[in-house]
Write a protein that holds these residues in place. Structure first.
Motif, PDB file in Angstrom:
ATOM      1  N   GLY A  81       0.784  -1.026   0.015  1.00 38.86           N
ATOM      2  CA  GLY A  81       0.108   0.095   0.018  1.00 38.86           C
ATOM      3  C   GLY A  81       0.741   1.293   0.011  1.00 38.86           C
ATOM      4  N   VAL A  82       1.863   1.217   1.008  1.00 37.15           N
ATOM      5  CA  VAL A  82       2.596   2.425   0.841  1.00 37.15           C
ATOM      6  C   VAL A  82       3.635   2.658  -0.357  1.00 37.15           C
ATOM      7  CG1 VAL A  82       4.863   3.359   2.007  1.00 37.15           C
ATOM      8  CG2 VAL A  82       3.095   2.421   3.328  1.00 37.15           C
ATOM      9  N   LEU A  83       3.929   1.556  -1.060  1.00 41.27           N
ATOM     10  CA  LEU A  83       4.966   1.546  -2.163  1.00 41.27           C
ATOM     11  C   LEU A  83       3.779   2.045  -3.317  1.00 41.27           C
ATOM     12  CD1 LEU A  83       6.951  -1.622  -2.002  1.00 41.27           C
ATOM     13  CD2 LEU A  83       7.665   0.556  -1.808  1.00 41.27           C
ATOM     14  N   SER A  84       2.853   1.525  -3.544  1.00 43.90           N
ATOM     15  CA  SER A  84       1.917   1.715  -4.727  1.00 43.90           C
ATOM     16  C   SER A  84       1.341   3.046  -4.571  1.00 43.90           C
ATOM     17  CB  SER A  84       0.673   0.819  -4.579  1.00 43.90           C
ATOM     18  OG  SER A  84      -0.122   0.715  -3.690  1.00 43.90           O
TER      19      SER A  84
ATOM     20  N   VAL B 285      -3.175   5.247   2.279  1.00 44.63           N
ATOM     21  CA  VAL B 285      -4.603   5.157   1.951  1.00 44.63           C
ATOM     22  C   VAL B 285      -4.996   4.956   0.848  1.00 44.63           C
ATOM     23  CG1 VAL B 285      -6.847   6.581   2.519  1.00 44.63           C
ATOM     24  CG2 VAL B 285      -5.107   6.534   4.524  1.00 44.63           C
ATOM     25  N   PRO B 286      -4.529   5.793  -0.099  1.00 40.21           N
ATOM     26  CA  PRO B 286      -4.608   5.625  -1.516  1.00 40.21           C
ATOM     27  C   PRO B 286      -4.258   4.262  -2.134  1.00 40.21           C
ATOM     28  CG  PRO B 286      -3.709   7.611  -1.374  1.00 40.21           C
ATOM     29  CD  PRO B 286      -3.686   7.185  -0.068  1.00 40.21           C
ATOM     30  N   GLY B 287      -3.162   3.829  -1.481  1.00 42.94           N
ATOM     31  CA  GLY B 287      -2.429   2.633  -1.957  1.00 42.94           C
ATOM     32  C   GLY B 287      -3.324   1.554  -1.742  1.00 42.94           C
ATOM     33  N   LEU B 288      -3.739   1.596  -0.430  1.00 41.64           N
ATOM     34  CA  LEU B 288      -4.702   0.383  -0.073  1.00 41.64           C
ATOM     35  C   LEU B 288      -5.944   0.419  -0.693  1.00 41.64           C
ATOM     36  CD1 LEU B 288      -3.858   0.047   3.846  1.00 41.64           C
ATOM     37  CD2 LEU B 288      -3.129  -1.392   2.169  1.00 41.64           C
ATOM     38  N   ILE B 289      -6.577   1.501  -0.669  1.00 43.53           N
ATOM     39  CA  ILE B 289      -7.722   1.714  -1.731  1.00 43.53           C
ATOM     40  C   ILE B 289      -7.632   1.136  -3.111  1.00 43.53           C
ATOM     41  CG2 ILE B 289      -9.777   3.124  -2.619  1.00 43.53           C
ATOM     42  CD1 ILE B 289      -9.415   4.674   0.077  1.00 43.53           C
ATOM     43  N   GLY B 290      -6.472   1.763  -3.625  1.00 42.16           N
ATOM     44  CA  GLY B 290      -6.162   1.353  -5.064  1.00 42.16           C
ATOM     45  C   GLY B 290      -5.749  -0.169  -5.254  1.00 42.16           C
ATOM     46  N   ALA B 291      -5.453  -0.765  -4.090  1.00 37.65           N
ATOM     47  CA  ALA B 291      -5.135  -2.228  -4.363  1.00 37.65           C
ATOM     48  C   ALA B 291      -6.501  -2.970  -4.426  1.00 37.65           C
ATOM     49  CB  ALA B 291      -4.468  -2.817  -3.047  1.00 37.65           C
TER      50      ALA B 291
ATOM     51  N   ALA C 298      -4.312   2.945  -7.338  1.00 35.08           N
ATOM     52  CA  ALA C 298      -4.099   4.394  -6.749  1.00 35.08           C
ATOM     53  C   ALA C 298      -4.272   5.534  -7.663  1.00 35.08           C
ATOM     54  CB  ALA C 298      -2.889   4.410  -5.868  1.00 35.08           C
ATOM     55  N   LEU C 299      -3.703   5.500  -8.786  1.00 31.51           N
ATOM     56  CA  LEU C 299      -3.933   6.526  -9.975  1.00 31.51           C
ATOM     57  C   LEU C 299      -5.339   6.588 -10.265  1.00 31.51           C
ATOM     58  CD1 LEU C 299      -1.098   5.821 -12.062  1.00 31.51           C
ATOM     59  CD2 LEU C 299      -1.633   7.803 -11.063  1.00 31.51           C
ATOM     60  N   ILE C 300      -6.034   6.031 -10.131  1.00 28.17           N
ATOM     61  CA  ILE C 300      -7.565   5.771 -10.246  1.00 28.17           C
ATOM     62  C   ILE C 300      -8.113   6.564  -9.233  1.00 28.17           C
ATOM     63  CG2 ILE C 300      -9.614   4.458 -10.736  1.00 28.17           C
ATOM     64  CD1 ILE C 300      -8.070   2.634 -12.453  1.00 28.17           C
ATOM     65  N   VAL C 301      -7.950   6.292  -8.357  1.00 26.06           N
ATOM     66  CA  VAL C 301      -8.498   6.788  -6.954  1.00 26.06           C
ATOM     67  C   VAL C 301      -7.749   8.457  -6.842  1.00 26.06           C
ATOM     68  CG1 VAL C 301      -8.448   6.905  -4.289  1.00 26.06           C
ATOM     69  CG2 VAL C 301      -8.567   4.811  -5.777  1.00 26.06           C
ATOM     70  N   LEU C 302      -6.647   8.695  -7.101  1.00 24.45           N
ATOM     71  CA  LEU C 302      -6.149   9.807  -6.846  1.00 24.45           C
ATOM     72  C   LEU C 302      -6.275  10.920  -7.811  1.00 24.45           C
ATOM     73  CD1 LEU C 302      -2.382   9.327  -5.367  1.00 24.45           C
ATOM     74  CD2 LEU C 302      -4.398  10.054  -4.234  1.00 24.45           C
ATOM     75  N   ILE C 303      -6.579  10.739  -9.105  1.00 21.51           N
ATOM     76  CA  ILE C 303      -6.740  11.775 -10.082  1.00 21.51           C
ATOM     77  C   ILE C 303      -7.980  12.413  -9.862  1.00 21.51           C
ATOM     78  CG2 ILE C 303      -7.355  12.075 -12.414  1.00 21.51           C
ATOM     79  CD1 ILE C 303      -5.101   9.846 -13.198  1.00 21.51           C
ATOM     80  N   PRO C 304      -9.262  11.517  -9.483  1.00 23.11           N
ATOM     81  CA  PRO C 304     -10.704  12.399  -9.277  1.00 23.11           C
ATOM     82  C   PRO C 304     -10.237  13.007  -7.772  1.00 23.11           C
ATOM     83  CG  PRO C 304     -10.967   9.954  -9.887  1.00 23.11           C
ATOM     84  CD  PRO C 304      -9.454  10.141  -9.781  1.00 23.11           C
ATOM     85  N   ALA C 305      -9.568  12.478  -6.946  1.00 20.45           N
ATOM     86  CA  ALA C 305      -9.497  13.270  -5.648  1.00 20.45           C
ATOM     87  C   ALA C 305      -8.698  14.532  -5.900  1.00 20.45           C
ATOM     88  CB  ALA C 305      -8.754  12.283  -4.686  1.00 20.45           C
ATOM     89  N   GLN C 306      -7.837  14.845  -6.499  1.00 18.90           N
ATOM     90  CA  GLN C 306      -7.188  15.730  -6.935  1.00 18.90           C
ATOM     91  C   GLN C 306      -8.069  16.940  -7.269  1.00 18.90           C
ATOM     92  OE1 GLN C 306      -3.745  15.173  -9.602  1.00 18.90           O
ATOM     93  NE2 GLN C 306      -2.440  15.311  -7.520  1.00 18.90           N
ATOM     94  N   PHE C 307      -9.306  16.627  -8.208  1.00 19.32           N
ATOM     95  CA  PHE C 307     -10.219  17.731  -8.923  1.00 19.32           C
ATOM     96  C   PHE C 307     -11.149  17.835  -7.476  1.00 19.32           C
ATOM     97  CE2 PHE C 307      -8.779  15.580 -12.868  1.00 19.32           C
ATOM     98  CZ  PHE C 307      -8.302  16.815 -13.341  1.00 19.32           C
ATOM     99  N   ILE C 308     -11.349  17.091  -6.788  1.00 21.39           N
ATOM    100  CA  ILE C 308     -12.466  17.453  -5.577  1.00 21.39           C
ATOM    101  C   ILE C 308     -11.872  18.292  -4.641  1.00 21.39           C
ATOM    102  CG2 ILE C 308     -13.754  16.116  -3.833  1.00 21.39           C
ATOM    103  CD1 ILE C 308     -14.273  13.825  -5.636  1.00 21.39           C
ATOM    104  N   ALA C 309     -10.459  17.967  -4.268  1.00 27.36           N
ATOM    105  CA  ALA C 309      -9.746  18.900  -3.275  1.00 27.36           C
ATOM    106  C   ALA C 309      -9.399  20.136  -3.555  1.00 27.36           C
ATOM    107  CB  ALA C 309      -8.463  17.999  -2.620  1.00 27.36           C
TER     108      ALA C 309
END
Length: 89
Positions: A19-22, A41-47, A78-89
């Motif tokens: 999770g940390v690495l990804s 967090v995004p690494g574990l969700i991304g997994a 994690a990329l799929i999770v983080l890209i929309p999260a950047q637009f929301i934040a």
């Protein structure tokens, strides 16, 4: 410590490391520098997201090393999770 407890402990530790690495790989690809917790967090969700997506779409990365395959899958998730999260934040 019996063998089942030890196996569960190793499974949890390996999952946290993946999770940390990804999460770190995904954050680095997006150009953000963040803490270990914000990578975890995004690494574990991304997994879960990446694993489900690869399974549903029947994607074969062609990697024989199971650990590296898990890191790649979790990083894509994690990329799929983080890209929309950047637009929301």
């Amino acid at each position: 410590m019996n063998i089942e407890t030890r196996a569960l402990f190793v499974f949890v530790i390996v999952g946290l490391v993946i999770g940390v690495l990804s999460g770190g790989v995904a954050a680095a690809m997006l150009g953000s520098h963040t803490s270990v917790l914000r990578c975890l967090v995004p690494g574990l969700i991304g997994a879960f997201v990446g694993g489900g997506l690869f399974r549903v779409l029947d994607i074969d990365v062609g990697v024989k090393n199971r650990l590296f395959l898990e890191i790649v899958t979790a990083s894509v998730g994690a990329l799929i999770v983080l890209i929309p999260a950047q637009f929301i934040a």
